[in-house]
Design an enzyme around this catalytic site. Structure first.
Site, PDB file in Angstrom:
ATOM      1  N   ILE A  28     -14.602  76.687   3.486  1.00 28.50           N
ATOM      2  CA  ILE A  28     -14.393  75.633   4.463  1.00 28.50           C
ATOM      3  C   ILE A  28     -15.204  75.969   5.712  1.00 28.50           C
ATOM      4  CG2 ILE A  28     -12.122  75.033   3.560  1.00 28.50           C
ATOM      5  CD1 ILE A  28     -10.908  76.557   5.924  1.00 28.50           C
ATOM      6  N   ASP A  53     -26.764  88.768   2.374  1.00 26.79           N
ATOM      7  CA  ASP A  53     -26.799  87.701   1.367  1.00 26.79           C
ATOM      8  C   ASP A  53     -25.385  87.412   0.871  1.00 26.79           C
ATOM      9  OD1 ASP A  53     -27.806  85.818  -0.360  1.00 26.79           O
ATOM     10  OD2 ASP A  53     -28.385  87.268  -1.891  1.00 26.79           O
ATOM     11  N   LYS A  71     -24.097  84.169   0.576  1.00 20.50           N
ATOM     12  CA  LYS A  71     -24.010  82.867  -0.114  1.00 20.50           C
ATOM     13  C   LYS A  71     -22.692  82.171   0.225  1.00 20.50           C
ATOM     14  CE  LYS A  71     -26.828  84.455  -4.039  1.00 20.50           C
ATOM     15  NZ  LYS A  71     -26.948  85.887  -3.668  1.00 20.50           N
TER      16      LYS A  71
END
Length: 239
Positions: A73, A67, A69
């Site tokens: 870029i 995880d 998130k």
């Protein structure tokens, strides 16, 4: 409930290893034993323990939900996804608010790893509608409307699924159809209230609404007997 049913319900539970050190994580995995096959590793534990922990879990036959998130870029996001795939991770998260470019880059990078699924975080479960005003999302947009908008964007980018709270799972399932994964954090047993989540629900309610997996943290990992707590969560998943 038969043995096959128990295995099926267990496979829907992802235990969040929200620890700040490797020893605590290893001890929890050992205590849960063969009952649990799927674990979430977030930024805190990854920073503390490094990628060796993920390789160790995969070698033990566990699935890993990384995880991260990701919100960077596109080139950097793609690089992180490729590393996750090489480690044997089953799921990795990107932030849908990063837009089509970031999500598409993640999906493209995952193509070389058939087991890797890219999931888009819609709105973190600690947020409420009032938080949108603080970050400049004005107008009458509700949390649910924002989640559905971002989920459609993620679907358009080719993501395999989304992360959303129990409260949005039902509307999402109606919009996304049966094949899209919906992973639901912010679940707790009846009578409990996970303090870090504003939009919560029980495991049973989340799965009944259409969740593919539920992520459970303190309910299990802070219990005096984590294995017994895992069994309670599994029992709660029974229809």
């Amino acid at each position: 409930m038969g043995d096959n049913d128990a295995v099926e319900r267990s496979s829907q539970i992802i235990v969040a290893l929200d620890f700040d050190n490797r020893r605590a994580a290893d001890e929890m995995v050992d205590r849960l034993g063969d009952q649990c096959r799927f674990y979430k590793v977030g930024m805190e534990l990854l920073t503390a323990a490094g990628p060796d922990l993920i390789e160790h879990l995969v070698a033990k036959g566990k699935e890993v939900f990384l995880d991260l998130k990701l919100f960077e870029i596109p080139n950097s996001v793609a690089g992180a996804v490729r590393v996750a795939g090489a480690l044997g991770v089953s799921m990795v998260t990107v932030h849908s608010m990063g837009g089509i470019g970031i999500m598409s880059a993640a999906v493209e990078a995952a193509r070389d790893f058939p087991r890797l699924r890219v999931l888009a975080l819609t709105v973190v479960t600690s947020m409420t509608s009032s938080d949108f005003v603080d970050i400049g999302v004005t107008g009458s947009t509700s949390t649910e409307e924002q989640v559905l908008r971002l989920a459609r964007l993620a679907e358009g980018a080719g993501c395999h699924g989304v992360i959303a709270s129990p409260q949005e799972t039902g509307p999402l399932r109606g919009v996304l159809g049966a094949r899209t994964l919906i992973v639901t954090p912010g679940v707790a047993l009846p009578g409990e209230s996970p303090s870090e989540h504003a939009r919560t629900g029980t495991p049973r309610a989340a799965v009944a609404a259409g969740a593919s997996y539920v992520v459970v943290g303190r309910t299990i990992t802070r219990a005096a007997d984590p294995a017994a707590a895992f069994r309670l969560v599994r029992a709660n998943l029974e229809p």
